[in-house]
Design a protein around this motif. Structure first.
Motif, short mmCIF file in Angstrom:
data_model
loop_
_atom_site.label_atom_id
_atom_site.label_comp_id
_atom_site.label_asym_id
_atom_site.label_seq_id
_atom_site.Cartn_x
_atom_site.Cartn_y
_atom_site.Cartn_z
N GLU A 237 0.87 -1.17 0.00
CA GLU A 237 0.00 0.00 0.00
C GLU A 237 0.91 1.23 0.00
O GLU A 237 1.77 1.37 0.87
CB GLU A 237 -0.91 0.02 1.23
N ILE A 238 0.72 2.09 -0.99
CA ILE A 238 1.55 3.28 -1.14
C ILE A 238 0.77 4.49 -0.66
O ILE A 238 -0.29 4.82 -1.19
CB ILE A 238 2.01 3.45 -2.60
N LEU A 239 1.31 5.16 0.36
CA LEU A 239 0.63 6.29 0.99
C LEU A 239 1.46 7.55 0.81
O LEU A 239 2.69 7.51 0.85
CB LEU A 239 0.42 6.03 2.48
N HIS A 240 0.77 8.70 0.62
CA HIS A 240 1.44 10.00 0.48
C HIS A 240 0.90 10.93 1.57
O HIS A 240 0.01 11.74 1.32
CB HIS A 240 1.18 10.60 -0.90
N PRO A 241 1.44 10.84 2.80
CA PRO A 241 0.92 11.67 3.88
C PRO A 241 1.14 13.16 3.69
O PRO A 241 0.41 13.97 4.26
CB PRO A 241 1.67 11.15 5.12
N ASN A 242 2.17 13.55 2.91
CA ASN A 242 2.37 14.97 2.59
C ASN A 242 3.12 15.08 1.26
O ASN A 242 3.38 14.07 0.61
CB ASN A 242 3.10 15.70 3.72
N ASP A 243 3.48 16.30 0.87
CA ASP A 243 4.06 16.53 -0.45
C ASP A 243 5.47 15.95 -0.60
O ASP A 243 5.93 15.74 -1.72
CB ASP A 243 4.10 18.03 -0.75
N THR A 244 6.17 15.72 0.49
CA THR A 244 7.56 15.24 0.38
C THR A 244 7.74 13.79 0.79
O THR A 244 8.68 13.14 0.33
CB THR A 244 8.48 16.11 1.26
N LEU A 245 6.87 13.27 1.63
CA LEU A 245 7.06 11.92 2.18
C LEU A 245 6.10 10.92 1.54
O LEU A 245 4.92 11.20 1.36
CB LEU A 245 6.84 11.93 3.69
N THR A 246 6.63 9.75 1.20
CA THR A 246 5.83 8.62 0.76
C THR A 246 6.14 7.44 1.67
O THR A 246 7.30 7.21 2.02
CB THR A 246 6.14 8.24 -0.70
N ARG A 247 5.10 6.70 2.04
CA ARG A 247 5.29 5.53 2.90
C ARG A 247 4.72 4.30 2.18
O ARG A 247 3.58 4.31 1.72
CB ARG A 247 4.61 5.73 4.25
N ILE A 248 5.55 3.26 2.06
CA ILE A 248 5.12 2.01 1.44
C ILE A 248 4.96 0.98 2.54
O ILE A 248 5.93 0.58 3.19
CB ILE A 248 6.15 1.53 0.39
N GLU A 249 3.73 0.55 2.75
CA GLU A 249 3.43 -0.47 3.76
C GLU A 249 3.34 -1.83 3.08
O GLU A 249 2.56 -2.03 2.14
CB GLU A 249 2.11 -0.15 4.47
N ILE A 250 4.18 -2.77 3.53
CA ILE A 250 4.26 -4.10 2.92
C ILE A 250 3.76 -5.10 3.94
O ILE A 250 4.43 -5.42 4.92
CB ILE A 250 5.70 -4.42 2.50
N ASN A 251 2.56 -5.61 3.73
CA ASN A 251 1.92 -6.47 4.72
C ASN A 251 2.43 -7.91 4.68
O ASN A 251 2.43 -8.60 5.70
CB ASN A 251 0.40 -6.45 4.52
N SER A 252 2.84 -8.36 3.50
CA SER A 252 3.37 -9.72 3.36
C SER A 252 4.72 -9.64 2.64
O SER A 252 4.80 -9.87 1.43
CB SER A 252 2.39 -10.61 2.58
#
Length: 425
Positions: A2-17
């Motif tokens: 799951e690729i999340l963009h909480p703000n304009d500079t940071l991206t967070r990739i959540e890998i569940n498996s």
């Protein structure tokens, strides 16, 4: 993922498996962005990676923690429209079988990624260990780790997992390795000790210091010493790197030679952890005013006179007579306090006149032989040679020797006898 963009500079990739790797798409023409695997290990630090924005040149693997779920990767500075977010992949394997058109057939090179200086070269139990400056996340300089290969004949190399990873102290720069036969450092007899430079920037200023790691499994894995760094410059000089440790029998002590801007500095130790300053050499000597790097220091017996002399290898960049980077040397005496060269300050002796010969250092623990290996490139063009899977290689091994001609001492190099195995009819 799951690729999340909480703000304009940071991206967070959540890998569940998680699988073994997150395959990152690279576009070499793009600027570096920051990437990190979120965790509590020292190596879970920010990496500088040229993630793809418009097109993909190749992929590199980011290893995910085994048995840990979920895993999180953070990215700073990559636009959310970048093609990387569409093409990033999970995989349990990373294929290195594809052959780059320009990859050498028999010179040592990594299976993928960037390589420059040879590091920590040591011979133990019939095996030559070659560590090297390595960026596993691209084909340009950056993210310095120690890669690792080994060989029983100096020609055929087996590739191993990373030996030393970039951590919160900084990049893992060049250095050497020794065999601690007596367990002087306190890690056990026959431990392999790796000395390297940690490199970082603080408040825009470069910081470099010497560090120690040890291996108890014949150089396969290393544990970084909890007391790092073990040596920092007494005068705050910013270029302070590439330690080489050697034994000096008359003083029954270990010595370290370190490059410090435009000179070399000697340090002495009884326990291989605490180091005291002894002296410096180089100011005003040889090709000037170039940066001293990647020193080596050893004895050779003159084939002409039978006398034993000390040789200092000084790899310098830039400004060599034939352009860019090169390996210079001095022959002289060493009394445990000072190195005194035989030549006048204005004399420069070159070990090799080819432009693709830099950062040469020698193997530790090879007995009567002094075997050196260089990096085959030049900082004038190292980052732009036309490779797409692996960039950088080592020269063939060579045995160094000392001889006298017209009253002057010179260092020569013969291709090592093992190279004959490459010959055909």
């Amino acid at each position: 993922m799951e690729i999340l963009h909480p703000n304009d500079t940071l991206t967070r990739i959540e890998i569940n498996s998680p699988q073994r790797y997150l395959l990152l798409p690279i576009e070499e023409s793009q600027p570096e962005v920051q990437v990190r695997l979120v965790g509590d290990r020292p190596e879970d630090t920010w990496l500088d990676i040229r993630l793809a924005v418009d097109s993909i040149d190749y992929y590199v693997p980011l290893a995910l923690p085994e048995g840990k779920s979920p895993a999180t990767v953070e990215i700073i500075g990559l636009d959310r429209t970048a093609i990387s977010y569409e093409k990033i992949q999970l995989a349990d394997t990373f294929d290195t079988s594809a052959k780059d058109y320009y990859r050498p057939a028999y010179h040592h090179s990594p299976t993928y990624g960037w390589m420059n200086d040879p590091n920590g070269m040591i011979y133990k139990d019939g095996v030559y260990h070659l560590y090297y400056q390595y960026n596993p996340y691209g084909l340009k300089w950056g993210n310095m780790y120690w890669g690792h290969s080994s060989s029983r004949d100096l020609i055929h190399w087996e590739h191993h997992d990373l030996a030393l990873a970039r951590d919160t102290l900084g990049h893992i720069f060049s250095g050497n390795a020794i065999l601690d036969k007596q367990g002087t450092a306190g890690f056990g007899k026959d431990a392999i000790l790796a000395y390297y430079t940690a490199h970082n920037t603080h408040a825009g200023k470069q910081w470099q210091a010497q560090c120690l790691a040890y291996s108890l499994d014949n150089g396969k894995t290393f544990t970084k010493y909890a007391g790092n760094p073990i040596l920092t410059p007494f005068d705050g000089v910013s270029d302070f790197r590439d330690p080489k440790v050697f034994w000096y029998a008359p003083e029954k002590s270990w010595y370290m030679i370190v490059s410090a801007d435009k000179e070399m500095r000697f340090y002495r130790s009884q326990d291989l952890k605490k180091w005291d300053y002894v002296s410096a050499f180089g100011e005003g000597y040889g090709a000037r005013p170039n940066q001293f790097e990647c020193p080596d220091f050893f004895q050779l017996t003159d084939e002409t006179t039978g006398k034993e002399k000390w040789v200092m290898i000084v790899n310098i960049n830039p400004g060599c007579a034939f352009g860019g980077s090169a390996t210079e040397y001095f022959v002289g005496t060493f009394d445990g306090k000072e190195f005194v060269p035989e030549t006048a300050p204005e004399i420069a002796h070159w070990l090799d006149f080819g432009k693709d010969h830099y950062a040469l250092v020698t193997f530790h623990n090879t007995g009567a032989r002094t075997i050196g290996i260089p990096w085959v490139s030049n900082w004038q063009y190292a980052n732009v040679t036309p490779f797409k899977q692996t960039r950088g290689m080592n020269g063939l091994p060579r045995d160094l020797f000392l001889f006298t001609k017209d009253g002057t001492s010179y260092v020569g190099a013969h291709p090592s006898k093992e190279v004959e195995a490459l010959r055909k009819e």
